[in-house]
Design a protein around this motif. Structure first.
Motif, mmCIF file in Angstrom:
data_model
loop_
_atom_site.group_PDB
_atom_site.id
_atom_site.type_symbol
_atom_site.label_atom_id
_atom_site.label_comp_id
_atom_site.label_asym_id
_atom_site.label_seq_id
_atom_site.Cartn_x
_atom_site.Cartn_y
_atom_site.Cartn_z
ATOM 1 N N LEU A 111 0.834 -1.207 0.000
ATOM 2 C CA LEU A 111 0.000 0.000 0.000
ATOM 3 C C LEU A 111 0.865 1.252 0.000
ATOM 4 O O LEU A 111 0.643 2.187 -0.759
ATOM 5 C CB LEU A 111 -0.891 0.051 1.245
ATOM 6 N N HIS A 112 1.852 1.257 0.897
ATOM 7 C CA HIS A 112 2.606 2.491 1.094
ATOM 8 C C HIS A 112 3.644 2.714 -0.001
ATOM 9 O O HIS A 112 4.002 3.856 -0.275
ATOM 10 C CB HIS A 112 3.221 2.502 2.485
ATOM 11 N N CYS A 114 3.001 1.997 -3.136
ATOM 12 C CA CYS A 114 2.164 2.593 -4.191
ATOM 13 C C CYS A 114 1.953 4.075 -3.886
ATOM 14 O O CYS A 114 2.094 4.944 -4.741
ATOM 15 C CB CYS A 114 0.808 1.900 -4.264
ATOM 16 N N ARG A 115 1.604 4.340 -2.648
ATOM 17 C CA ARG A 115 1.290 5.692 -2.203
ATOM 18 C C ARG A 115 2.512 6.608 -2.300
ATOM 19 O O ARG A 115 2.426 7.756 -2.697
ATOM 20 C CB ARG A 115 0.827 5.581 -0.747
ATOM 21 N N ARG A 116 3.665 6.065 -1.949
ATOM 22 C CA ARG A 116 4.889 6.864 -1.923
ATOM 23 C C ARG A 116 5.358 7.200 -3.330
ATOM 24 O O ARG A 116 5.965 8.230 -3.556
ATOM 25 C CB ARG A 116 5.959 6.064 -1.165
ATOM 26 N N ASN A 117 5.117 6.286 -4.259
ATOM 27 C CA ASN A 117 5.424 6.540 -5.679
ATOM 28 C C ASN A 117 6.894 6.832 -5.942
ATOM 29 O O ASN A 117 7.240 7.726 -6.717
ATOM 30 C CB ASN A 117 4.541 7.696 -6.189
ATOM 31 N N SER A 168 -4.194 2.758 -4.143
ATOM 32 C CA SER A 168 -3.150 3.245 -3.238
ATOM 33 C C SER A 168 -2.217 4.240 -3.913
ATOM 34 O O SER A 168 -1.351 4.796 -3.249
ATOM 35 C CB SER A 168 -2.338 2.069 -2.695
ATOM 36 N N GLY A 169 -2.349 4.408 -5.200
ATOM 37 C CA GLY A 169 -1.580 5.463 -5.866
ATOM 38 C C GLY A 169 -0.459 5.010 -6.772
ATOM 39 O O GLY A 169 0.365 5.820 -7.183
ATOM 40 N N ASN A 171 1.592 4.333 -9.994
ATOM 41 C CA ASN A 171 1.566 5.210 -11.161
ATOM 42 C C ASN A 171 1.507 4.440 -12.477
ATOM 43 O O ASN A 171 1.394 5.037 -13.549
ATOM 44 C CB ASN A 171 2.813 6.106 -11.147
ATOM 45 N N ARG A 254 1.253 10.974 -11.900
ATOM 46 C CA ARG A 254 1.739 11.529 -10.626
ATOM 47 C C ARG A 254 3.240 11.731 -10.678
ATOM 48 O O ARG A 254 3.967 10.924 -11.247
ATOM 49 C CB ARG A 254 1.421 10.571 -9.474
ATOM 50 N N TYR A 257 8.087 10.478 -6.110
ATOM 51 C CA TYR A 257 8.632 10.963 -4.840
ATOM 52 C C TYR A 257 10.051 11.437 -5.106
ATOM 53 O O TYR A 257 10.827 10.741 -5.754
ATOM 54 C CB TYR A 257 8.649 9.783 -3.875
ATOM 55 N N GLU C 269 6.302 3.263 6.823
ATOM 56 C CA GLU C 269 4.948 2.938 7.253
ATOM 57 C C GLU C 269 4.942 2.209 8.596
ATOM 58 O O GLU C 269 3.923 2.142 9.265
ATOM 59 C CB GLU C 269 4.221 2.110 6.190
#
Lengths: 277, 176, 598
Positions: A111-112, A114-117, A168-169, A171, A254, A257, C269
């Motif tokens: 999840l994180h 994906c989110r952090r990218n 979760s983001g 890209n 997006r 990061y 996380e």
């Protein structure tokens, strides 16, 4: 006429001389082949690539490549990869693991990541079973799949990696079938080239514990539409497909990061001054 | 068998030789890879068979390399080869492997690979208008046909009636 | 070769009696955002500007905002390594929940307790101390000054009693209030003046004498900041972070600081990720760190084993708090010793370093980075809440010169590269990604010298031997412990005082107090917990017949660790108890006195 510059590297340059312990017929052989072909196509020197994995059959892959590799602990490959990429933005970081490693014990990191990218590629060889421990159901296993650990099946709905990645983001979201070497190669090439966190789920049959997965060869079919950059459209498409729709489904816009360690450093002596009274 | 109907035309003898050479290299590499797998899984009979097939493909590759000398051979990127399927036609599909497979099963796969190779060259032979390409395509098709026959002869040594499916008497283990 | 700073190791403490005016301790308490902590911080910084040493600890209620808070301040003309055990005066902006802190700030016999009559009756717990009670209308006095605040009146009172010049206090306030404008600064000055005027009226004074030497200026720093700075000085350029009390400040200091010099901090996380991120970054050739406390360390243990087995150096800071489980997050304890030393499954030799004071956090962290990098293993820094969150005035420290130097390969020959090769110093040269021909796969599986998974007994044995030997045979020099004694002659001291980590401060103070009574003591404060320097320890324990082991754990982890590893000579006594109450010098003195008279 397809006469072009001879590539600096061949697929073989990315393969090590170690013979995989995978069962003959395992989809992971195809993934290894596709990955090395993709790396040759990308042309990045092997020493500038890091292949990071966790634990499981598929996670044995780093040593089968001729890249720098890290075979870490179970489920934490994305964290290893993230730290490496931030510390060494010059490297191409490919995290390669399996459905148990990536979606169960490593679910939170998925999840994180994906989110952090962060600009890296995550390839999950999904065979819907824990192979290294002799065949237990994984998060992507069908609810009625019978096993010693869950007689009669788990009764649980499978985890949907692509939807989760999208939500979760991530890209770049794609699904591939290991046996489609050409398409998988091309998908990996595009995943690595796409900025930010790219997620590729590769359906990779387990011949030993899931012989039924030999049907994937005929079940998988190409996505009939082009990849979209609209997450809502991509989500609808993924939610309604049959799980065997292969191709690049989403290419996001997006910004990756951008926190990273520089090449050169200032003298840390400048840091004490704030404490002087 | 994959269809050759959709492949882009081969426009020069050099391009055809580049394809033929790559096919032999791929086939040789694949047989070696499979031999390695069989060795790892202690199916020594099949490992020997694949190693022998690899040797034959290697010889064939050397022959083509000889022919290529002095010719104008284009440099083709791996993704740009005009092969009809996922891989070059003569490479065995790794997905069809099994560690307990019998020589007969293995030879059947090899037969399919050789037939694919024959079909590839035969297709070019049919569609090309270039005389030089036609000449080489005919030669390669003929050689692949010989290979097909060779494999068939080998297959005849392992009649279906005598085939005994191997069985793993041990349970799977957890290496990690 | 590192240029080594003498960090007061092997020091003889002169037998000088503590004179009045050499030190002072006071507390400012208040609730509901009254500003007690801010007042304390201003005074501490001002004391530093005046050339004094000092230490401020905080005690707070469970509320995130508006809770009860106490600033506990010790000032002296010599370094202060532990909180005071007796407070000379107390300024209470209000008395709410003061019971919570009363035990942490016992008032001295002739102490002064100042409270606002508007805040109600002085609580019994204060009255019963026998302190002189003084009533000052803090609220009313502040109200009479436009923009005036009670905490600044309190600060004025404390400054007046301690003898801090107003201009120095104002210099600190002016820099802090710069953004709030001249009005705020003027109001603060008025408050200070009123407070100081009040102080004169109490008829008591604790005027602190200026220190004899002023050195090269003071630093005001917390242990957590010092760990961060030490790590960066040692070469750390990457940190991974997951917040946890009381370690978060290490990470909050590192984040902007690393950015300033070209490094980076990545927020994770969870702790499973943070330690793996640090390992990943270190695999990439950058010295890396993460910081946590007990619960986080518990989560990190699996990956610690990975770093050790794959020989990727990392540093993990554990700012210890009360345990087990969630325990007491805001209070100190030394009870993570076992997990730090023994936590890993399998045989996993690594480094455990425990800073001896706020100031030593800098040295220890820098050294730990150096050790981890030199030996390609994991180093745990066992700091704790008592020094991590304490803010101290220290001598401006010089760089101890320990800079990370990893043994790497610069080029690879035709024969290829074996990542886990055997060498004379047991350290296998590492290829950093990017080096052509150096490609290998780091592995937590038992591996061959090339790094390939192996189940062979020989590979297992030899790699285990190598990882043990590189850590055991390393030259740690004198830094394994701080050794001090309070006698000048060569005869063995009557007592050894054997302790570790942050208890070095109270133990040193105990030794000083005992020297006043003519009791000779040698302090052995261990900085290097693992690997245990057994021979050096036994040599230092020497012929002394009596050794008191002191530690802040419930079960006596340090004592058990020493007993398991070596045959301690002479008679051994053991004083240990858990937090949250810190172990103070007087308690230690009592142990020695009792023993002497028994």
């Amino acid at each position: 006429m397809n006469v072009q510059q001879q590539p600096a590297f061949k697929a073989g340059d990315y393969k090590s001389d170690i013979t995989p312990i995978w069962c003959p017929g395992c989809g992971d052989f195809h993934v290894l082949l596709s990955a090395t072909k993709a790396l040759a196509e990308l042309g990045t020197p092997p020493e500038k690539i890091a292949v990071i994995s966790g634990i499981g059959c598929s996670s044995r892959i780093p040593a089968y490549t001729n890249c720098y590799g890290f075979h870490g602990v179970h489920g934490r490959s994305l964290a290893l990869g993230a730290g490496l990429k931030v510390a060494r933005p010059d490297l191409t970081v490919m995290v390669m693991s399996g459905d148990g490693d990536g979606f169960s014990i490593g679910g939170n990191h998925f999840l994180h990541a994906c989110r952090r990218n962060i600009d890296m590629t995550y390839i999950v060889m999904d065979n819907r079973v824990y192979g290294m421990t002799k065949g237990q159901p994984s998060p992507t296993t069908e609810p009625d799949w019978d096993s010693a650990l869950s007689p009669g099946g788990t009764g649980l709905s499978p985890f949907h990696p692509l939807v989760i990645a999208l939500a979760s983001g991530a890209n770049f979201v794609a699904r591939s079938f290991s046996g489609n070497i050409k398409a998988t190669t091309q998908t990996i090439v595009e995943a690595v080239r796409h900025p930010g966190f790219s997620f590729v789920e590769i359906l990779s049959p387990c011949v030993t514990f899931r012989p039924d997965e030999s049907s994937w060869k005929t079940q998988t079919h190409s996505a009939s539409v082009e990849a979209t950059d609209d997450p809502a459209r991509a989500a609808r498409r993924i939610m309604t497909d049959d799980g065997f729709n292969v191709g690049i489904l989403y290419r996001g816009k997006r910004k990756p990061y951008d926190i990273h360690v520089e090449d050169t450093f200032k003298d840390p002596a400048i840091l004490g001054e704030e404490f002087a009274v | 068998m994959t269809t050759n109907d959709n492949i882009a035309p081969i426009s020069s003898a050099g391009e055809l030789l580049a394809h033929a050479y790559q096919m032999e290299l791929d086939a040789q590499e694949r047989y070696d890879f499979l031999a390695d797998q069989m060795e790892t899984h202690n199916n020594t009979g099949l490992a020997r068979l694949f190693r022998e097939l690899s040797r034959i493909e290697g010889l064939h590759a050397n022959d083509i390399a000889e022919q290529m000398k002095g010719m104008d051979i284009p440099e083709i990127r791996p993704v740009d080869f005009k092969f009809p399927g996922e891989e070059s036609p003569e490479a065995l599909d790794m997905g069809d492997m099994h560690y307990l497979m019998t020589p007969r099963q293995a030879l059947q796969l090899a037969l399919r690979a050789e037939q694919n190779a024959f079909a590839f060259f035969n297709h070019i032979l049919k569609v090309t208008t270039d005389e030089e390409v036609k000449g080489f395509a005919a030669e390669f098709a003929e050689e692949e046909e010989e290979h097909v026959e060779l494999v068939l002869r080998e297959l005849s040594k392992y009649p279906e009636s005598e085939e005994r499916q191997r069985e793993d008497l041990d349970p799977p283990v957890s290496p990690e | 070769m590192a240029v080594l700073e003498k960090v007061r190791d092997r020091e003889t403490v002169a037998q000088t009696a503590e004179a009045a005016g050499d030190s002072i301790a006071f507390a400012i308490v208040g609730s509901g955002g009254a500003g007690a902590l801010t007042a304390g911080a201003i005074l501490l910084e001002a004391a530093g500007k005046a050339g004094w040493y000092g230490l401020m600890t905080r005690s707070v209620g469970p509320q995130i905002r508006g809770g009860e808070a106490a600033a506990l301040i010790s000032l002296a003309n010599r370094p202060v390594d532990c909180p005071a055990e007796e407070y000379d005066f107390l300024v209470a902006i209000d008395w709410r929940n003061v019971d919570r802190f009363a035990k942490e700030m016992p008032l001295a016999e002739n102490a002064l307790a100042i409270g606002d009559p508007a805040a109600g009756e002085v609580p019994a717990i204060i009255v019963n101390t026998g302190a002189t009670l003084a009533q000052t209308e803090l609220k009313e006095l502040a109200g009479a000054i436009p923009g005036g605040r009670e905490n600044m009146i309190a600060a004025g009172i404390a400054a007046g009693l301690a003898g801090l010049p107003i201009e120095i206090v104002m210099a600190v306030i002016a820099s802090k209030l710069e953004s709030k404008g001249q009005g705020a600064i003027d109001a603060s000055r008025r408050c200070l003046e009123v407070g100081m005027q009040q102080a004169r009226a109490y008829g008591k004074s604790y005027q602190l004498r200026a220190p004899s030497t002023n050195g090269n200026g003071r630093w005001l720093i917390t242990g957590n900041e010092a760990v961060g700075l030490g790590a960066v000085r040692g070469g750390v350029r990457f940190a991974a972070a997951y917040p946890i009390t009381p370690a978060t400040e290490v990470l909050e200091w590192l984040s902007p600081s690393l950015r300033k010099i070209g490094g980076a901090l990545l927020q994770a996380e969870d702790e499973l990720a943070s330690i793996n991120m640090a390992i990943g970054a270190s695999f990439g050739g950058r010295a890396s760190i993460t910081a946590t406390s007990g619960p986080g360390l518990s989560l990190m243990v699996e990956a610690l084993g990975l770093a050790i087995a794959s020989e990727v150096p990392i540093v993990v800071v554990d700012v210890m708090r009360g345990g087990p489980s969630t325990g007491i997050p805001t209070k100190s304890e030394q009870s993570d010793l076992n997990i730090a030393v023994y936590g890993c499954h399998g045989d996993a030799p690594h480094i455990v370093v425990a800073p001896l004071s706020v100031r030593d956090c800098l040295f220890s962290a820098q050294w730990a980075v150096y050790l981890a990098e030199a030996m390609q293993t994991a180093a745990i820094i066992l700091s704790d809440q008592s020094i991590g969150q304490a803010r101290a005035l220290i001598d401006s420290p010089i760089d101890n010169g320990f800079i990370a130097e990893r043994k790497t390969v610069k080029s690879v020959s035709e024969e290829g590269y074996n990542r886990y090769a055997f060498t004379d110093d047991n350290i296998s040269p590492m290829a950093v990604p990017g080096l052509p021909g150096g490609q290998y796969t780091a592995d937590g599986l038992t591996h061959s010298i090339r790094g390939l998974p192996s189940t062979k007994g020989e590979d297992h044995q030899k790699q285990l031997d190598k990882r043990r030997d590189k850590v055991e045979k390393f030259d740690y020099g004198e830094h394994w412990a701080a050794i001090e004694h309070n006698v000048r002659d060569k005869s063995p001291p009557e007592f050894n005082l054997l302790t570790w980590g942050s208890l070095a401060g109270p133990a040193r103070e105990a030794m000083r107090l005992l020297s006043n009574e003519g009791i000779s003591v040698k302090l052995i404060a261990m900085r290097l917990i693992a690997p245990l320097r057994k021979q050096e320890l036994l040599t230092e324990l020497g012929e002394t017949a009596r050794t008191l082991i002191v530690e802040q754990t419930h079960s006596g982890q340090f004592h058990q660790y020493l007993r398991a590893k070596c045959d301690l000579p002479g008679e051994i006594r053991h004083f240990h108890r858990p937090g949250p109450q810190p172990i103070g010098p007087k308690e230690i003195c009592d142990q020695i006195r009792d023993w002497k008279s028994s």
